[in-house]
Write an enzyme that holds these catalytic residues in place. Structure first.
Site, PDB file in Angstrom:
ATOM      1  N   TYR A  74       0.831  -1.210   0.000  1.00 20.34           N
ATOM      2  CA  TYR A  74       0.000   0.000   0.000  1.00 20.34           C
ATOM      3  C   TYR A  74       0.863   1.257   0.000  1.00 20.34           C
ATOM      4  O   TYR A  74       0.457   2.302  -0.517  1.00 20.34           O
ATOM      5  CB  TYR A  74      -0.925   0.007   1.232  1.00 20.34           C
ATOM      6  CG  TYR A  74      -1.983   1.075   1.131  1.00 20.34           C
ATOM      7  CD1 TYR A  74      -3.122   0.879   0.353  1.00 20.34           C
ATOM      8  CD2 TYR A  74      -1.830   2.297   1.784  1.00 20.34           C
ATOM      9  CE1 TYR A  74      -4.084   1.867   0.234  1.00 20.34           C
ATOM     10  CE2 TYR A  74      -2.790   3.288   1.670  1.00 20.34           C
ATOM     11  CZ  TYR A  74      -3.910   3.072   0.892  1.00 20.34           C
ATOM     12  OH  TYR A  74      -4.862   4.044   0.764  1.00 20.34           O
ATOM     13  N   PHE A 126      -7.512  20.582 -25.053  1.00 18.97           N
ATOM     14  CA  PHE A 126      -7.925  19.186 -25.059  1.00 18.97           C
ATOM     15  C   PHE A 126      -9.121  19.071 -24.126  1.00 18.97           C
ATOM     16  O   PHE A 126      -9.204  19.763 -23.114  1.00 18.97           O
ATOM     17  CB  PHE A 126      -6.800  18.219 -24.659  1.00 18.97           C
ATOM     18  CG  PHE A 126      -7.294  16.802 -24.782  1.00 18.97           C
ATOM     19  CD1 PHE A 126      -7.500  16.247 -26.021  1.00 18.97           C
ATOM     20  CD2 PHE A 126      -7.635  16.052 -23.659  1.00 18.97           C
ATOM     21  CE1 PHE A 126      -8.042  14.969 -26.160  1.00 18.97           C
ATOM     22  CE2 PHE A 126      -8.165  14.779 -23.787  1.00 18.97           C
ATOM     23  CZ  PHE A 126      -8.359  14.233 -25.040  1.00 18.97           C
ATOM     24  N   THR A 127     -10.038  18.167 -24.463  1.00 18.49           N
ATOM     25  CA  THR A 127     -11.342  18.083 -23.785  1.00 18.49           C
ATOM     26  C   THR A 127     -11.230  18.013 -22.260  1.00 18.49           C
ATOM     27  O   THR A 127     -11.754  18.877 -21.555  1.00 18.49           O
ATOM     28  CB  THR A 127     -12.108  16.863 -24.306  1.00 18.49           C
ATOM     29  OG1 THR A 127     -11.278  15.699 -24.195  1.00 18.49           O
ATOM     30  CG2 THR A 127     -12.504  17.047 -25.771  1.00 18.49           C
ATOM     31  N   ASP A 217       1.665  19.411 -21.330  1.00 17.65           N
ATOM     32  CA  ASP A 217       0.897  18.181 -21.430  1.00 17.65           C
ATOM     33  C   ASP A 217       1.805  17.230 -22.212  1.00 17.65           C
ATOM     34  O   ASP A 217       1.968  17.350 -23.425  1.00 17.65           O
ATOM     35  CB  ASP A 217      -0.426  18.423 -22.171  1.00 17.65           C
ATOM     36  CG  ASP A 217      -1.241  17.139 -22.301  1.00 17.65           C
ATOM     37  OD1 ASP A 217      -0.640  16.041 -22.229  1.00 17.65           O
ATOM     38  OD2 ASP A 217      -2.462  17.226 -22.499  1.00 17.65           O
ATOM     39  N   LYS A 260      -0.571   6.744 -23.565  1.00 16.47           N
ATOM     40  CA  LYS A 260      -0.107   6.995 -24.933  1.00 16.47           C
ATOM     41  C   LYS A 260       1.389   6.675 -25.014  1.00 16.47           C
ATOM     42  O   LYS A 260       1.747   5.525 -25.203  1.00 16.47           O
ATOM     43  CB  LYS A 260      -0.387   8.445 -25.359  1.00 16.47           C
ATOM     44  CG  LYS A 260      -1.861   8.729 -25.664  1.00 16.47           C
ATOM     45  CD  LYS A 260      -2.678   8.955 -24.439  1.00 16.47           C
ATOM     46  CE  LYS A 260      -4.025   9.570 -24.718  1.00 16.47           C
ATOM     47  NZ  LYS A 260      -4.826   9.687 -23.470  1.00 16.47           N
ATOM     48  N   ARG A 384     -13.896  14.453 -33.899  1.00 13.82           N
ATOM     49  CA  ARG A 384     -13.166  15.507 -33.207  1.00 13.82           C
ATOM     50  C   ARG A 384     -13.547  16.821 -33.883  1.00 13.82           C
ATOM     51  O   ARG A 384     -12.838  17.335 -34.732  1.00 13.82           O
ATOM     52  CB  ARG A 384     -11.648  15.289 -33.260  1.00 13.82           C
ATOM     53  CG  ARG A 384     -11.165  14.058 -32.536  1.00 13.82           C
ATOM     54  CD  ARG A 384     -10.886  14.202 -31.045  1.00 13.82           C
ATOM     55  NE  ARG A 384     -11.997  14.110 -30.138  1.00 13.82           N
ATOM     56  CZ  ARG A 384     -11.862  13.806 -28.843  1.00 13.82           C
ATOM     57  NH1 ARG A 384     -10.700  13.533 -28.320  1.00 13.82           N
ATOM     58  NH2 ARG A 384     -12.907  13.779 -28.053  1.00 13.82           N
ATOM     59  N   PHE A 451     -19.335  14.209 -25.900  1.00 14.04           N
ATOM     60  CA  PHE A 451     -19.027  13.280 -26.982  1.00 14.04           C
ATOM     61  C   PHE A 451     -18.952  11.830 -26.522  1.00 14.04           C
ATOM     62  O   PHE A 451     -19.215  10.911 -27.291  1.00 14.04           O
ATOM     63  CB  PHE A 451     -17.709  13.679 -27.665  1.00 14.04           C
ATOM     64  CG  PHE A 451     -16.552  13.782 -26.708  1.00 14.04           C
ATOM     65  CD1 PHE A 451     -16.338  14.950 -25.994  1.00 14.04           C
ATOM     66  CD2 PHE A 451     -15.697  12.720 -26.504  1.00 14.04           C
ATOM     67  CE1 PHE A 451     -15.280  15.040 -25.092  1.00 14.04           C
ATOM     68  CE2 PHE A 451     -14.638  12.801 -25.611  1.00 14.04           C
ATOM     69  CZ  PHE A 451     -14.434  13.966 -24.897  1.00 14.04           C
TER      70      PHE A 451
HETATM   71  O1  PLI Z   1      -7.261   9.817 -21.063  1.00 18.49           O
HETATM   72  P1  PLI Z   1      -6.375  10.329 -19.976  1.00 18.49           P
HETATM   73  O2  PLI Z   1      -7.126  10.778 -18.798  1.00 18.49           O
HETATM   74  O3  PLI Z   1      -5.284   9.376 -19.624  1.00 18.49           O
HETATM   75  O4  PLI Z   1      -5.580  11.604 -20.579  1.00 18.49           O
HETATM   76  C1  PLI Z   1      -6.220  12.784 -20.915  1.00 18.49           C
HETATM   77  C2  PLI Z   1      -5.507  13.451 -22.053  1.00 18.49           C
HETATM   78  C3  PLI Z   1      -4.770  14.567 -21.816  1.00 18.49           C
HETATM   79  N1  PLI Z   1      -4.127  15.207 -22.819  1.00 18.49           N
HETATM   80  C4  PLI Z   1      -4.169  14.775 -24.097  1.00 18.49           C
HETATM   81  C5  PLI Z   1      -3.444  15.532 -25.151  1.00 18.49           C
HETATM   82  C6  PLI Z   1      -4.899  13.653 -24.412  1.00 18.49           C
HETATM   83  O5  PLI Z   1      -4.928  13.231 -25.666  1.00 18.49           O
HETATM   84  C7  PLI Z   1      -5.609  12.954 -23.378  1.00 18.49           C
HETATM   85  C8  PLI Z   1      -6.426  11.848 -23.639  1.00 18.49           C
HETATM   86  N2  PLI Z   1      -6.707  11.511 -24.879  1.00 18.49           N
HETATM   87  C9  PLI Z   1      -7.542  10.584 -25.308  1.00 18.49           C
HETATM   88  C10 PLI Z   1      -8.365   9.731 -24.420  1.00 18.49           C
HETATM   89  C11 PLI Z   1      -7.663  10.435 -26.742  1.00 18.49           C
HETATM   90  O6  PLI Z   1      -8.397   9.550 -27.212  1.00 18.49           O
HETATM   91  O7  PLI Z   1      -6.997  11.198 -27.447  1.00 18.49           O
END
Ligand code: PLI
Length: 459
Positions: A74, A126-127, A217, A260, A384, A451
């Site tokens: 933990y 970004f969203t 980011d 990513k 998008r 979305f």
């Molecule tokens: O999906 P998260 O919570 O691990 O990350 C959010 C996020 C932050 N910044 C950027 C540039 C992104 O592309 C992003 C998440 N992107 C997704 C889910 C996508 O499909 O592009």
């Protein structure tokens, strides 16, 4: 097309997952049941899944081996220390706060670094990032260069910040009213466009003059580093790791969606050098995520992330990654399909304005194009455009972004060039019958991040 330009996969395939193609009759029903929203399709009903490159990566044998040495204590897990050392070596930040994914880091950063009423300039939105900024009283301001909003303009580094826009904002609002600059590398919604090293340096110089912090980011920073090596003078002989290191030397910290460029399926982190800010972040991570030494991640996931980050620094890996995306884009360009140019790092973006000139933006052309591509081919993509952009928090009106796109997002190390050919052929076929793509209207519109779960019907 010169096939010599595209390297073969720099890996052998050790485990496979069977995919299934269903019939067009089945897909007609399935997309209707999903309210013409590709997010609401079941994965089993998709043939090639280009919804996102987020968490859809294939891990390596070494990462899977790392999963077995997960320390699920933990507190004080050894994998946390491995991740911390790796992040410090690659990014150069002193402090790391793990989170369950990128938005967990955005949530914490927005709470500790934004005072209500402050401005948060960024290179396009970004969203989830903008959502957290606004939820904490911030006013997002887009300071990306104008060129980024023009889909057909083929120039390098379209993710750059326009320094004049930043200067103007500082002059008008006062430096004390700017929470921080949010600089994304690469810029997802601009088409995966990179930021040049020179631009990062200049942003640092300008913000230093006023004592304004800069948070990156970092989500697709390795792809950004590849573009710098390929296209920015002076970096031809610099390693990807050294480029990444220099990029982050111009930042005060970063948020990262590990799903990513860390080549894992879950996880994220927040980094900084400022001790006070770190203490503030630690106080919140225990509320929202977990102990500061796991922040919502399992020990095994932190281990896989540490290993994935190192693998991402390998030139052969990132060269293949970016060029596989480029291959799909080049095939579409050859056939005259309108896409965002230049081709970005993680995805090919269809330009729905030019693909569906018979539809107005309020008829959600990109949403409909994504749904129809699934109907034709079993390929899942993502809107998008105006649906993703949501509504203005003050006026309640739809944001109407210039870019109205469908994203064909390529997961890392998952698909082959043959899969890209299938996708290209499907898009080309649909383009020939594009006048059949119908407009849509909402039947259910969620209040935020609509979305993900919105439902539509054909007009
Ligand atoms: O999906 P998260 O919570 O691990 O990350 C959010 C996020 C932050 N910044 C950027 C540039 C992104 O592309 C992003 C998440 N992107 C997704 C889910 C996508 O499909 O592009």
């Amino acid at each position: 097309m010169n096939y010599e330009l595209f390297p073969a996969e720099p890996f052998r395939i050790k485990a496979v997952e069977t995919v299934r193609m269903n019939t067009r009759e089945e897909r007609t029903e399935l997309i209707k049941e999903a309210g013409y929203n590709t997010f609401l399709l079941n994965s089993d009903d998709v043939y090639i899944d280009l919804l996102t490159d987020s968490g859809t990566n294939a891990m390596s044998d070494k990462q899977w081996a790392g999963m077995m040495i997960g320390d699920e204590a933990y507190a004080g897990s050894r994998n946390f220390f491995h991740l911390k050392e790796t992040v410090e070596e690659i990014f150069g930040f002193k402090y790391i706060v793990p989170t369950h994914q990128g938005r967990g880091a955005e949530n914490i950063l927005s709470q500790i670094a934004i005072k209500p009423g402050q401005y948060v300039p960024g290179n396009m939105y970004f969203t989830t990032t903008r959502y957290h900024q606004e939820r904490n009283g911030g006013n997002f301001v887009d300071i990306i260069c104008d060129e980024a909003h023009d889909a057909s303009l083929d120039i390098p580094f379209k993710g750059n910040i326009d320094l004049n826009k930043l200067q103007k904002l500082i002059d008008e609002k006062g430096a004390e009213n700017i929470a921080y600059v949010c600089l994304a590398v690469t810029v997802n919604l601009a088409g995966g466009q990179p930021v040049s090293m020179q631009n990062m340096r200049e942003v640092r110089e300008l913000t230093n003059k006023y004592g304004i912090k800069v948070f990156y980011d970092a989500t697709r920073c390795v792809e950004n580093a590849y573009f710098i090596k390929e296209q920015e003078a002076g970096f031809e002989n610099t390693s990807i790791q050294d480029i990444v290191h220099e990029m982050f030397s111009y930042a005060d910290g970063c948020t990262m969606s590990g799903k990513k460029d860390c080549i894992v399926n879950i996880g994220g982190f927040l980094c900084m050098n400022d001790e006070q800010l770190y203490n503030d972040a630690k106080e919140l991570v225990v509320v929202y995520e977990g102990m500061p030494s796991y922040g919502g991640m399992a020990g095994r996931d932190m281990e896989a992330m540490a290993i994935g980050l190192k693998e991402a620094m390998q030139f052969e890996y990132i060269e293949h990654r970016v060029k596989q995306v480029r291959y799909l884009g080049e095939r579409l360009l050859e056939a005259g399909i309108p896409i965002i140019e230049p081709i970005g790092g993680h995805a090919v973006f269809l330009d729905a304005r030019r693909f569906c000139p018979h539809l107005t933006q309020e008829q959600f052309p990109a949403q409909s194009l994504a749904a129809t591509l699934y109907l034709y081919s079993g390929v899942r993509s993502m809107e998008r455009g105006i649906v993703s952009a949501g509504r203005d928090k003050v006026t309640g009106k739809n944001h109407a972004p210039k870019l109205e796109t469908v994203r064909l997002t390529i997961p890392r190390r998952v698909y082959t060039y043959r899969h890209m050919d299938y996708v290209a052929n499907a898009v080309i076929h649909l383009y020939e019958e594009r006048e059949k793509i119908k407009g849509l209207k909402f039947v259910y519109e969620p209040k935020q991040l609509r979305f993900f779960t919105a439902r539509f019907e054909e007009i």
